[in-house]
Design an enzyme around this catalytic site. Structure first.
Site, mmCIF file in Angstrom:
data_model
loop_
_atom_site.group_PDB
_atom_site.id
_atom_site.type_symbol
_atom_site.label_atom_id
_atom_site.label_comp_id
_atom_site.label_asym_id
_atom_site.label_seq_id
_atom_site.Cartn_x
_atom_site.Cartn_y
_atom_site.Cartn_z
ATOM 1 N N PRO A 21 -29.665 -61.846 17.267
ATOM 2 C CG PRO A 21 -30.594 -60.294 15.821
ATOM 3 C CD PRO A 21 -30.256 -61.752 15.928
ATOM 4 N NE ARG A 25 -34.032 -57.394 23.097
ATOM 5 C CZ ARG A 25 -34.355 -58.243 22.131
ATOM 6 N NH1 ARG A 25 -34.022 -59.509 22.235
ATOM 7 N NH2 ARG A 25 -34.985 -57.826 21.064
ATOM 8 C CE1 TYR A 58 -38.369 -60.639 23.518
ATOM 9 C CE2 TYR A 58 -37.377 -58.504 24.000
ATOM 10 C CZ TYR A 58 -38.018 -59.352 23.121
ATOM 11 O OH TYR A 58 -38.329 -58.935 21.855
ATOM 12 C CG ASN A 92 -35.135 -66.449 19.919
ATOM 13 O OD1 ASN A 92 -35.524 -65.759 18.981
ATOM 14 N ND2 ASN A 92 -35.367 -66.124 21.188
ATOM 15 C CB ALA A 118 -34.917 -58.449 14.877
ATOM 16 C CD GLU A 143 -40.077 -69.072 13.669
ATOM 17 O OE1 GLU A 143 -40.361 -69.689 12.599
ATOM 18 O OE2 GLU A 143 -40.528 -67.946 13.945
ATOM 19 C CG HIS A 187 -40.068 -66.312 18.417
ATOM 20 N ND1 HIS A 187 -39.032 -65.594 17.872
ATOM 21 C CD2 HIS A 187 -40.637 -67.003 17.403
ATOM 22 C CE1 HIS A 187 -38.977 -65.838 16.569
ATOM 23 N NE2 HIS A 187 -39.934 -66.690 16.259
ATOM 24 N NE ARG A 244 -43.162 -58.161 21.436
ATOM 25 C CZ ARG A 244 -41.823 -58.180 21.370
ATOM 26 N NH1 ARG A 244 -41.173 -59.333 21.345
ATOM 27 N NH2 ARG A 244 -41.146 -57.041 21.361
HETATM 28 C C1 DQA Z 1 -37.911 -62.718 19.916
HETATM 29 C C2 DQA Z 1 -39.056 -61.988 19.216
HETATM 30 C C3 DQA Z 1 -38.528 -61.110 18.090
HETATM 31 O O1 DQA Z 1 -39.606 -60.423 17.461
HETATM 32 C C4 DQA Z 1 -37.570 -60.087 18.631
HETATM 33 O O2 DQA Z 1 -37.035 -59.314 17.584
HETATM 34 C C5 DQA Z 1 -36.481 -60.692 19.452
HETATM 35 C C6 DQA Z 1 -36.834 -61.765 20.391
HETATM 36 C C7 DQA Z 1 -38.398 -63.511 21.149
HETATM 37 O O3 DQA Z 1 -37.649 -64.386 21.586
HETATM 38 O O4 DQA Z 1 -39.481 -63.248 21.669
HETATM 39 O O5 DQA Z 1 -35.337 -60.284 19.399
HETATM 40 O O6 DQA Z 1 -37.353 -63.654 18.989
#
Ligand code: DQA
Length: 144
Positions: free
Chosen positions: A11, A19, A24, A74, A77, A98, A100, A107
């Site tokens: 999402p 965003r 990001y 990825n 959330a 996984e 991010h 964070r």
């Molecule tokens: C994320 C980190 C998650 O905590 C967040 O909810 C995202 C993006 C990242 O790519 O840094 O939507 O997965």
């Protein structure tokens, strides 16, 4: 197919570029896809790149990756909330990295826990779009 890598996005990642750019960055999801395409080609993988805002649809995308070489995921959330995604990864038995964009450990505390990490092959975070490229390279390394 066994030489296919699925890069799956959860999402709000469709909004990359606009965003929260301080977290990001300014690259769009299309830019991330282009980077993944280049990296996949480098290792001789075919690439399937998808994004959905829906948890169930992300479960379906993980199921669709059955029999493939690997998944770079990825989950956004849902990483921090979803037993369903964890069970889907465990069920398909496809090596899953996984990833991010941000360093989730730098964070909020609620981002420090991942339901997915225990069933992932490994975790890469904090390198922006390069996290995805590193994820594809990590999958390629599994073949060596
Ligand atoms: C994320 C980190 C998650 O905590 C967040 O909810 C995202 C993006 C990242 O790519 O840094 O939507 O997965």
């Amino acid at each position: 197919m066994s030489d296919t890598v699925h890069v799956l996005n959860g999402p709000n990642l469709n909004l990359l570029g606009t965003r929260e750019p301080h977290l990001y960055g300014s690259e769009t999801l299309a830019d991330v896809e282009a980077l993944c395409q280049r990296e996949a080609e480098r290792f001789g993988f075919a690439l399937i790149f998808r994004q959905t805002n829906s948890e169930g649809a992300l479960v379906d995308l993980i199921h669709a990756a059955r029999g493939s070489f690997g998944i770079v995921l990825n989950a956004g959330a849902y990483t921090h909330t979803s037993v369903a995604l964890r069970d889907a990864i465990a069920a398909v038995q496809v090596p899953t990295i996984e990833v991010h964009l941000s360093n989730v450990f730098a964070r909020e505390a609620f981002r420090h826990h991942s339901y997915l990490s225990p069933v992932a092959k490994g975790v890469i975070c904090g390198f922006g779009p390069q996290s995805y490229a590193l994820g594809i390279a990590a999958l390629a390394g599994l073949a060596a």
